[in-house]
Design a protein around this motif. Structure first.
Motif, short mmCIF file in Angstrom:
data_model
loop_
_atom_site.label_atom_id
_atom_site.label_comp_id
_atom_site.label_asym_id
_atom_site.label_seq_id
_atom_site.Cartn_x
_atom_site.Cartn_y
_atom_site.Cartn_z
N ASN A 238 0.81 -1.32 0.02
CA ASN A 238 -0.09 -0.05 -0.04
C ASN A 238 1.05 1.31 -0.02
O ASN A 238 0.71 2.14 -0.63
CB ASN A 238 -0.90 0.08 1.09
N TYR A 239 1.62 1.37 1.00
CA TYR A 239 2.51 2.47 1.08
C TYR A 239 3.32 2.46 -0.22
O TYR A 239 3.60 3.60 -0.53
CB TYR A 239 3.47 2.62 2.42
N VAL B 248 3.52 5.93 -2.73
CA VAL B 248 4.62 6.60 -3.14
C VAL B 248 5.17 6.45 -4.60
O VAL B 248 5.39 7.62 -4.97
CB VAL B 248 5.98 6.39 -1.90
N MET B 249 5.14 5.39 -4.86
CA MET B 249 5.87 5.24 -6.22
C MET B 249 5.12 5.56 -7.34
O MET B 249 5.57 5.98 -8.35
CB MET B 249 6.67 4.11 -6.20
N LYS B 250 3.79 5.23 -7.11
CA LYS B 250 3.16 5.36 -8.46
C LYS B 250 1.93 6.60 -7.99
O LYS B 250 2.16 7.58 -9.14
CB LYS B 250 1.94 4.15 -8.53
N THR B 251 1.26 6.78 -7.11
CA THR B 251 0.30 7.80 -7.05
C THR B 251 1.05 9.21 -6.82
O THR B 251 0.90 10.03 -7.53
CB THR B 251 -0.46 7.68 -5.89
N ARG C 74 -3.40 -8.75 -8.50
CA ARG C 74 -2.74 -7.57 -8.09
C ARG C 74 -2.77 -7.48 -6.73
O ARG C 74 -3.83 -7.50 -6.01
CB ARG C 74 -3.15 -6.29 -8.57
N LEU C 75 -1.84 -7.62 -5.89
CA LEU C 75 -1.93 -7.53 -4.38
C LEU C 75 -2.54 -6.19 -3.88
O LEU C 75 -3.03 -6.35 -2.82
CB LEU C 75 -0.39 -7.50 -3.78
N ILE C 76 -2.43 -5.15 -4.50
CA ILE C 76 -2.68 -3.78 -3.77
C ILE C 76 -4.50 -3.93 -3.63
O ILE C 76 -4.92 -3.02 -2.87
CB ILE C 76 -2.47 -2.50 -4.71
N ASP C 77 -5.20 -4.50 -4.36
CA ASP C 77 -6.62 -4.49 -4.37
C ASP C 77 -7.31 -5.38 -3.26
O ASP C 77 -8.26 -5.49 -3.03
CB ASP C 77 -7.14 -4.90 -5.55
#
Lengths: 638, 302
Positions: free
Chosen positions: B108-109, B113-116, B283-286
């Motif tokens: 998440n973090y 940071v790297m995408k959003t 995708r892990l983020i969802d």
């Protein structure tokens, strides 16, 4: 880089792919009141067409335990309520688009909310749909909202209706009940001119008559819902209509190529055909119909193309191409149905931006003919349109554009209104007909020009528009300015808010709608006075940016100055020369600017007078300097 | 193989082209976000069509997290060169300097940071007033309600309660300085449509989509490919050669492969038809909770 080869295909697979590529597309919307089971029905369609993936289904099972309304069973409606807030409130508050596919068709479903105040969302969903599924609860039959939904979908030009009589299980699959509802709806819809109405008894929750005809309704001999949706011919007759294409973008990769990019809205076009630019009447011939995949022999409705023409003609984004034997009207006044979509009401006379096709112009509602009670279809008198209200209105544009009745041409007959300051989309409209008076009332050519009249007076005609709170000192400064100009031999006139309300505007009150009209009239009078060569000092609270902009738009650049008399409300209230603030505070006057009605501060006034910091005489000198075209107040004060 | 002019694919294509032309005509400084995935490949292909014979009148932006599969980067550089497009690659250098990685900071973090944040930095740096994204409404629940022209405030946030109504194909392109529009030309495409179109138009895609034997570690129930030496193995983990492919591509430590032998486009489409899980499953983020995509979008994620 080598693409992995397309190989090892079986004949079956080839056939499958070919079928996919012939598959047609149907866009429909579902509407119904709260709890009619819309979301459940779409969830059911997705389920029956195997569109729900395992991970979605397990999320659904999890959510059903948390938010569901179906006890131990999986609540299919939760598939659709996308936003967290909606899931918590248990109502759908925005349009959701869903997709499913069968062997014959791909479907795009707009799930639109049934909640009372969301007419706006239904109009949105309907605008891109070819068919509407109207849900009614078999227990309740036709309700007020059914009438509303039928009205709105007909307004948006939908011609095919499915009346889904849901929860038929809860009335014991009663044939008579179903027949009565079907009958009642047909009576209700008689005036709407739908091309087809198919009524189906069903249970979204248990799946009866959704994908398969149910044995529990042996008396029903029609198709299942899915069967009907797969087969219904929504009669897309765009190909047979006259050719129209809105120019989106001029394509100029180099000096040798000039193409007009757009999507063919209706009709068809071949190389060699003569086209005409609707607005200017300029004609030319189509040379090539260019696409990335090669030139086309024919461009049909729905195709995105780039046209090159035989002649170098003047055309650009916003123009409409037609064929010379059937051109759209080019008009600046027309009648339309307007659906209002914003919390700030629509006020006649207020300037908005209108986008139709690829063209954006300034527009105002010149008259509300009536508003329409969407429940009873009654016509009611109105001075404004509020959120979710529908009215029949007349509109006037800043310039004539190609515009046509919506029923004949969706693309040149549909428009949105945009707020000039917030940029919000505030209204959606459908043209009913052009107004003749625009084309028949020609401007009288006048030989003595406004410049000539002003010259005779040795002056330039200008408008200084004083805006500010009541008691800010507008009239005081305007008076000083006028005396100074008079002393210099200039011909002037003051239009004062209070005075005008005794005569010209005595029919107007202080509602927002009346304030807009008040300012519009004064702006027009000021404009006429400058035509007569006068220097006009307007002293008006004029609280709204939009109307000050309207006044500005009536004048040429450099002829209009906004003079912002910026006095803090505390100072104005302390002065209270007319005792109005005291009355407003006591609640005896309503809609008082600065107290219970807003004042929108000018963002970039030509002259900004901070009356607490600047001597009124000096401020007046600055206004005079502007009127005389001098650089600063010092230039003319000798 | 050519597509029938009246088919649903041709209608989707025409709609996407129309959206792209509207953006190019109405905005002063648009950009196309390019993620190297299959949807981006389709979007780029459509852009080549929309403005032909001109090149797309906007640059392409890739927000590089520095953790993309190596094959993705190679593919990206090759395709940009072949199409002759301007590409901007942006990396959130602050994130790199702070040592933010998917292994050290949690998905998440790291994504934030790297995408959003990286995306916001790039949009601010170049002052783009419109950005094309390849998101589709069928991907996820909060996307199903997304507009085609989606308004973002000056600090890039998305307010689901305050979206502009969008009727017909009349897109409201007006923004104040600093505000922007995210434009989604693939809104009405489904995953299956994308694959069918790639097949019909023979669109180049990253070879990772095709099944091949790859070095795989099983972690958290997902099949993670060991793409470079930065991936450190836990004591109990071991790398196995497995026949896999990817349904969706992102940062390699966060993107799960699926076991598959589909090595050609027709095989992939065939596999799609019997697939029982959605592509974002990989995708892990969802995964954290079902509202997580909505939260990310509010913060400015695509």
């Amino acid at each position: 880089m080598n693409q992995v080869p397309v190989a090892r295909e079986s004949a079956d697979f080839q056939r499958y792919i070919a079928e996919q590529e012939r598959k047609s597309l149907l866009r429909f919307l579902t509407c119904g009141s709260v709890d009619d089971g819309k979301s459940t029905l779409i969830g059911r369609l997705l389920y029956e067409t195997k569109m729900i993936f395992e991970d979605h289904f397990s999320a659904l099972e999890r959510d059903s335990r948390k938010h569901g309304t179906t006890g131990e069973e999986v609540d299919l409606a939760l598939l659709l309520d996308g936003l967290e807030a909606e899931r918590e409130q248990g109502i759908t508050i925005d349009v959701a688009y869903r997709f499913f596919t069968t062997d014959k068709r791909k479907f795009i479903v707009a799930d639109t909310p049934g909640h009372e105040q969301y007419t706006r969302n239904m109009a949105t969903g309907a605008s891109t749909s070819d068919l509407a599924v109207l849900l009614v609860d078999a227990r309740h039959g036709i309700v007020t909202q059914t009438r509303r939904h039928a009205f709105i979908v007909s307004l948006l030009g939908i011609r095919h209706i499915v009346l889904a009589v849901n929860k038929i299980d809860l009335v014991d699959f009663d044939q008579a009940r179903f027949a009565a509802i079907r009958e009642a709806f047909q009576q209700l819809a008689a005036d709407f001119g739908f091309a087809s109405i198919v009524s189906i008894p069903l249970s979204a929750r248990y799946g009866d008559n959704v994908a398969e005809v149910s044995p529990r309704t042996p008396w029903y001999h029609g198709p299942s819902l899915l069967d009907h949706l797969q087969r219904v011919d929504v009669g897309d007759d765009l190909a047979r209509r006259p050719f129209r294409m809105c120019v989106q973008w001029v394509n100029r990769p180099d000096l040798n190529f000039r193409g007009f990019a757009g999507t063919v809205a209706s009709g068809s076009l071949r190389p060699g055909d003569e086209i005409v630019v609707a607005r200017s009447g300029t004609r030319s011939r189509v040379e090539r119909i260019v696409t990335f995949d090669g030139d086309l022999d024919i461009a049909e409705a729905g195709t995105a193309v780039t046209l090159t023409l035989a002649d170098e003609i003047d055309a650009s984004r916003g123009d409409v191409f037609a064929k010379s034997d059937d051109r759209p009207e080019v008009i600046d006044q027309f009648a339309a149905h307007l659906v209002w979509m914003h919390e700030d009401p629509m006020l006649p006379g207020r300037p908005y931006l209108l986008k139709c096709g690829t063209r954006t112009v300034s527009a105002q509602v010149t008259e509300i003919r009536h508003k329409i009670d969407v429940n009873s279809f009654q016509h009611l008198a109105a001075k404004e349109l509020r959120l979710n209200e529908v009215g029949e209105v007349h509109l006037g544009l800043s310039e004539a554009i190609a515009i046509e009745p919506y029923r004949q041409h969706r693309e040149t007959g549909a428009f949105v209104l945009i707020d000039r300051f917030s940029n919000a989309t505030v209204g959606a409209g459908m043209v009913t007909h052009g107004l003749r008076r625009a084309t028949n009332v020609h401007w009288q050519a006048i030989d003595v020009t406004r410049e000539a009249r002003a010259q005779l007076k040795h002056q330039m005609a200008k408008v200084a528009w004083f805006t500010g709170l009541s008691g800010s000192g507008k009239s005081t400064i305007a008076n000083i300015v006028e005396k100074k100009l008079h002393a210099l031999g200039k011909h002037t006139f003051i239009l004062d808010g209070d005075n005008v309300r005794h005569g010209l505007n005595r029919d107007l009150g202080f509602t927002d709608a009346d304030r807009v009209e008040n300012v519009r009239r004064v702006a027009e009078v000021a404009r006429l006075m400058t035509d007569a060569g006068l220097i006009v000092l307007v002293s008006f609270i004029s609280p709204f940016k939009a109307e000050r902009q309207l006044a500005r738009d009536l004048m040429a650049a450099g002829e209009f100055a906004e003079v912002f008399v910026d006095t803090p409300i505390e100072t104005c209230e302390a002065r209270d020369s007319k005792g109005l603030y005291a009355k407003a505070r006591a609640g005896q006057i309503r809609n008082f600017t600065g107290i219970d009605s807003p004042y929108e501060r000018p963002e970039a006034p030509e002259i900004h007078i901070r009356s607490n910091e600047e001597a009124l005489e000096h401020a007046a000198d600055r206004v005079v300097a502007w009127i005389l075209g001098r650089d600063s107040a010092d230039d003319w004060v000798i | 193989m050519s597509v029938d002019q009246h088919s649903h694919l041709k209608r989707l294509e025409a709609e996407s082209i129309r959206i792209m032309r509207e953006v190019a005509a109405e905005f002063s400084n648009p950009v196309m976000l390019y993620s190297i995935g299959k949807d981006s490949s389709v979007m780029l292909h459509l852009a080549m069509k929309a403005f032909y014979p001109s090149k797309p009148p906007f640059p392409v932006l890739h927000v590089d997290t520095t953790w993309k599969f190596r094959e993705m980067i190679a593919f990206r550089d090759d395709i940009m060169q072949r199409l002759g497009l301007d590409m901007i690659v942006h990396v959130n250098q602050e994130g790199v300097a702070a040592g933010v990685t998917p292994f050290t900071h949690g998905s998440n973090y790291y994504t934030h940071v790297m995408k959003t944040e990286g995306l916001k930095q790039a949009l601010d740096k170049y002052g783009f007033d419109a950005a094309f994204g390849g998101a589709r409404r069928d991907e996820e629940k909060s996307r199903a309600k997304e507009r085609i022209f989606s308004f973002r405030s000056a600090n890039h946030t998305w307010d689901p309660k305050n979206q502009r109504p969008e009727l017909w194909q009349l897109y409201n392109a007006r923004v104040h300085k600093g505000e922007s529009i995210r434009a989604f030309p693939l809104s009405n495409w489904t995953e299956l449509d994308i694959w069918q179109y790639i097949l019909a138009e023979n669109i180049q895609i990253v070879p990772l989509y095709f099944a091949k034997r790859r070095p795989i570690v099983e972690r958290g129930g997902m099949l993670i490919m060991v793409d470079d030496e930065r991936m450190q193995l836990q004591p109990q983990e071991k790398v196995e050669e497995r026949l896999v492919r990817f349904r969706t591509l992102g940062c390699y430590p966060l993107t799960g492969a699926v076991e598959s032998s589909a090595a050609t486009l027709p095989e992939i489409v065939r596999e799609m038809l019997i697939a029982r899980t959605s592509e974002r499953q990989g995708r892990l983020i969802d995964h954290d909770e079902s509202g997580s995509m909505e939260k990310k979008k509010k913060e400015g994620y695509f």
